[in-house]
Scaffold this motif. Structure first.
Motif, short mmCIF file in Angstrom:
data_model
loop_
_atom_site.label_atom_id
_atom_site.label_comp_id
_atom_site.label_asym_id
_atom_site.label_seq_id
_atom_site.Cartn_x
_atom_site.Cartn_y
_atom_site.Cartn_z
N ASP A 219 0.81 -1.22 0.00
CA ASP A 219 0.00 0.00 0.00
C ASP A 219 0.84 1.27 0.00
O ASP A 219 0.30 2.37 0.17
CB ASP A 219 -0.92 0.00 1.22
N ARG A 220 2.16 1.13 -0.20
CA ARG A 220 3.03 2.29 -0.17
C ARG A 220 3.56 2.58 -1.58
O ARG A 220 3.27 1.86 -2.53
CB ARG A 220 4.16 2.06 0.83
N GLY A 221 4.33 3.66 -1.70
CA GLY A 221 4.81 4.09 -3.00
C GLY A 221 5.82 3.14 -3.61
O GLY A 221 6.31 2.19 -2.98
N PHE A 222 6.19 3.42 -4.86
CA PHE A 222 7.10 2.54 -5.58
C PHE A 222 8.45 2.41 -4.88
O PHE A 222 9.06 1.35 -4.87
CB PHE A 222 7.31 3.03 -7.02
N ASP A 223 8.94 3.51 -4.29
CA ASP A 223 10.24 3.44 -3.62
C ASP A 223 10.22 2.42 -2.49
O ASP A 223 11.17 1.66 -2.30
CB ASP A 223 10.66 4.82 -3.11
N TRP A 224 9.11 2.38 -1.73
CA TRP A 224 8.97 1.38 -0.67
C TRP A 224 8.83 -0.02 -1.24
O TRP A 224 9.45 -0.97 -0.76
CB TRP A 224 7.75 1.71 0.19
N ARG A 225 7.99 -0.17 -2.24
CA ARG A 225 7.78 -1.50 -2.83
C ARG A 225 9.08 -2.02 -3.45
O ARG A 225 9.37 -3.22 -3.39
CB ARG A 225 6.67 -1.45 -3.87
N ASP A 379 10.49 5.17 -11.46
CA ASP A 379 9.49 4.10 -11.42
C ASP A 379 9.94 2.94 -12.29
O ASP A 379 11.07 2.93 -12.81
CB ASP A 379 8.12 4.62 -11.85
N GLU A 380 9.06 1.94 -12.47
CA GLU A 380 9.43 0.75 -13.24
C GLU A 380 9.86 1.10 -14.66
O GLU A 380 10.84 0.55 -15.18
CB GLU A 380 8.24 -0.23 -13.31
N GLY A 397 26.17 -15.31 -4.03
CA GLY A 397 24.90 -14.90 -3.46
C GLY A 397 24.49 -13.53 -3.97
O GLY A 397 25.09 -12.98 -4.90
N VAL A 398 23.48 -12.97 -3.34
CA VAL A 398 22.97 -11.67 -3.71
C VAL A 398 23.01 -10.75 -2.50
O VAL A 398 22.55 -11.12 -1.41
CB VAL A 398 21.52 -11.77 -4.25
N ALA A 399 23.57 -9.56 -2.66
CA ALA A 399 23.61 -8.57 -1.60
C ALA A 399 22.69 -7.41 -1.97
O ALA A 399 22.47 -7.13 -3.15
CB ALA A 399 25.04 -8.06 -1.39
N VAL A 400 22.16 -6.76 -0.96
CA VAL A 400 21.21 -5.68 -1.20
C VAL A 400 21.64 -4.44 -0.45
O VAL A 400 22.19 -4.51 0.65
CB VAL A 400 19.78 -6.11 -0.76
N ASP A 401 21.40 -3.30 -1.06
CA ASP A 401 21.59 -2.01 -0.41
C ASP A 401 20.30 -1.23 -0.60
O ASP A 401 19.98 -0.80 -1.71
CB ASP A 401 22.77 -1.25 -1.02
N THR A 402 19.53 -1.07 0.48
CA THR A 402 18.25 -0.39 0.34
C THR A 402 18.40 1.12 0.17
O THR A 402 17.42 1.81 -0.07
CB THR A 402 17.34 -0.68 1.56
N VAL A 403 19.60 1.65 0.31
CA VAL A 403 19.86 3.03 -0.07
C VAL A 403 20.41 3.00 -1.49
O VAL A 403 21.55 2.62 -1.74
CB VAL A 403 20.87 3.70 0.89
N ASN A 404 19.59 3.38 -2.44
CA ASN A 404 19.98 3.30 -3.84
C ASN A 404 19.26 4.41 -4.60
O ASN A 404 18.50 5.20 -4.02
CB ASN A 404 19.65 1.92 -4.42
N GLU A 405 19.49 4.47 -5.90
CA GLU A 405 18.96 5.59 -6.67
C GLU A 405 17.44 5.58 -6.79
O GLU A 405 16.83 6.60 -7.13
CB GLU A 405 19.57 5.61 -8.07
N VAL A 406 16.81 4.47 -6.46
CA VAL A 406 15.34 4.42 -6.48
C VAL A 406 14.77 4.90 -5.15
O VAL A 406 13.93 5.80 -5.10
CB VAL A 406 14.84 2.99 -6.77
N THR A 407 15.25 4.30 -4.05
CA THR A 407 14.67 4.66 -2.75
C THR A 407 15.02 6.09 -2.33
O THR A 407 14.34 6.67 -1.49
CB THR A 407 15.13 3.69 -1.65
N GLN A 408 16.06 6.65 -2.93
CA GLN A 408 16.43 8.03 -2.62
C GLN A 408 15.94 9.01 -3.67
O GLN A 408 16.20 10.22 -3.55
CB GLN A 408 17.95 8.14 -2.47
N SER A 409 15.26 8.53 -4.69
CA SER A 409 14.83 9.43 -5.76
C SER A 409 13.59 10.22 -5.35
O SER A 409 12.81 9.79 -4.50
CB SER A 409 14.53 8.64 -7.04
N GLY A 410 13.41 11.38 -5.97
CA GLY A 410 12.31 12.25 -5.60
C GLY A 410 12.66 13.09 -4.39
O GLY A 410 13.69 12.89 -3.74
N LYS A 411 11.81 14.04 -4.05
CA LYS A 411 12.06 14.92 -2.91
C LYS A 411 10.88 14.85 -1.96
O LYS A 411 9.72 15.01 -2.38
CB LYS A 411 12.27 16.36 -3.38
#
Length: 468
Positions: A219-225, A379-380, A397-411
């Motif tokens: 139910d949240r925005g694309f950055d959260w999803r 967005d997608e 394996g796969v590593a993740v960084d939730t600080v990235n150009e998507v989650t930080q995009s927009g103001k």
């Protein structure tokens, strides 16, 4: 005004949640030392970072400016922020010898301070500065950058907070009788790697579970999803792993606090505690399992933006009650300026807290502001086949960084005022009642009966934006 402090110890922890402490009702006693200093000093339970990201928040601490003013919006390109004299300039001019012991991640450089012992999340910087078993432990941290499923196979004395406090005590003790000292004690935890040795390794079922789950992300925005998608692809969304990470995080809180207890006890034993101003803040918070996420990433939720903040020592009138004032990490610089009788640098946006430290009943600030993000929202369609924040590891394996150009995009911009929180972007405004909905799951912006509250908060955001 009270006599200025002889020494100042500014403790910054990295990614420490404000609410996971007994003084705020958490059932595990994670921070008894900080709780004791808070309730015999002055503490703020409506304290906020300027942005929930390490570098820009740290530069806000040092410059008293919001990221949109100092110009550093992400964790890169921070060598030359827009600033006037910063905290090191001010305290050096006031006659303090200065030191950083711990994590930097700001525009500061070793040549500007009298003493510099740097650590990252993976040990000493540079790595060759560590020797023996300390070096082995640092190598182990680099090989285990996520959540460890078992107790750390090294004794407590190799943990970074132990070594950092050892270094801090040694430097403080080196002062000549006539010297005044400022120490930025910057502990790189409770940040990943989420790891603790045996005494602090808690069973996941011994830690209260997160109040929210992964399901709310739909139910949240694309950055959260998108952050949720990364967590799924990397395995971090697995409930068992999340529970283990949360338990390790809580254990790390107590480990750090026990080391701060050593520092406070040493100051007391050497007769310096009463003349030392002790300040504690975090740069920002951590999801710690909320929304099915760890670390930091999208948005301006309370778990990331609200931070612990306390002052204890000269110039501080004790009060067991939290201050009702809404305060910011940007307020630390002007507060210390006033306490050491130095002018506040031109361009400082933070507000001095001295009136609130000296008189618990003084009128408090009625709102606080924070911001996040940069550039246009992605967005997608904008991403195509790319998956920023996801990478393969050397082990396959796969590593993740939730600080990235998507989650930080927009103001995004936020205002907290009393029980209310306003979140605003270029295209949407949301209103939350934090008393009833502390995890911001129910947007009330469309409620007719709250139209006046919404307008008032929008006007307050406009007022803050004059200095944005």
């Amino acid at each position: 005004m009270a006599e200025p402090p002889r020494d100042i110890v500014l403790v910054m922890t990295d990614q420490q949640r404000a609410d996971l402490t007994a003084r705020e009702g958490f059932p595990i006693d994670c921070t008894p030392t900080l709780d004791g200093l808070a309730t015999t000093g002055r503490w703020f339970n409506r304290a906020y970072t300027t942005t929930p990201l390490c570098v820009p928040a740290r530069i806000s601490l040092l410059t008293g400016r919001f990221p949109s003013a100092h110009g550093v919006l992400g964790n890169n390109g921070y060598d030359d922020p827009v600033r006037g004299p910063d905290l090191i300039d001010v305290l050096g001019k006031a006659g303090f010898r200065t030191a950083l012991v711990g994590k930097n991640h700001s525009h500061l450089t070793p040549d500007r301070l009298d003493h510099w012992v740097e650590y990252s999340h993976f040990g000493r910087v540079p790595a060759i500065a560590a020797t023996g078993r300390d070096r082995e432990f640092d190598d182990w941290l680099r090989a285990n950058p996520g959540t460890t499923p078992r107790p750390t196979p090294f004794p407590l004395e190799h943990q970074l907070p132990v070594r950092i406090v050892d270094e801090a005590i040694s430097w403080l003790d080196s002062a000549a009788p006539e010297e005044r000292s400022f120490l930025w004690l910057s502990i790189p935890e409770p940040h990943v790697p989420y790891q603790v040795p045996g005494p602090y390794f808690l069973a996941p079922d011994a830690v209260p579970p997160a109040a929210t789950t992964f399901d709310v992300l739909k139910d949240r925005g694309f950055d959260w999803r998108y952050a949720g998608q990364l967590a799924q692809r990397s395995g971090e969304a697995d409930p068992d792993l999340l529970a283990r990470a949360r338990a390790n995080y809580v254990g790390m809180l107590r480990l750090v606090d026990d080391q701060l207890a050593r520092l406070v006890a040493h100051l007391e034993e050497t007769g310096r505690l009463e003349s030392t101003l002790f300040v504690h803040v975090a740069d920002h918070g951590d999801f710690a399992g909320e929304y099915g996420l760890m670390r930091k990433g999208p948005g301006l939720p309370e778990v990331l933006t609200r931070i612990p903040m306390l002052f204890h020592g000269p110039g501080v009138r004790a009060d067991v009650r939290p201050s009702p004032a809404h305060v910011s990490i940007a307020d630390v610089l002007p507060t210390l300026c006033e306490l050491v009788e130095q002018p506040v640098p031109e361009g400082t946006q933070g507000r001095s807290l001295v009136p609130l430290l000296t008189d618990p009943d003084a009128p408090g600030f009625l709102s606080v502001y924070a911001e996040q993000g940069y550039g246009e929202p992605l967005d997608e369609d904008a991403l195509g086949d790319r998956t920023p924040g996801l990478r393969e590891t050397a082990s396959g394996g796969v590593a993740v960084d939730t600080v990235n150009e998507v989650t930080q995009s927009g103001k995004r911009r936020m205002i907290r005022a009393g029980r209310w929180k306003l979140l605003a972007t270029a295209n949407a405004t949301q209103l939350f009642d934090l008393d009833a909905d502390p995890f911001e799951l129910h947007d009330l912006a469309g409620r007719t009966e709250l139209a006046a509250t919404l307008r008032q908060l929008q006007q307050e955001l406009e007022r803050w934006s004059v200095t944005d």
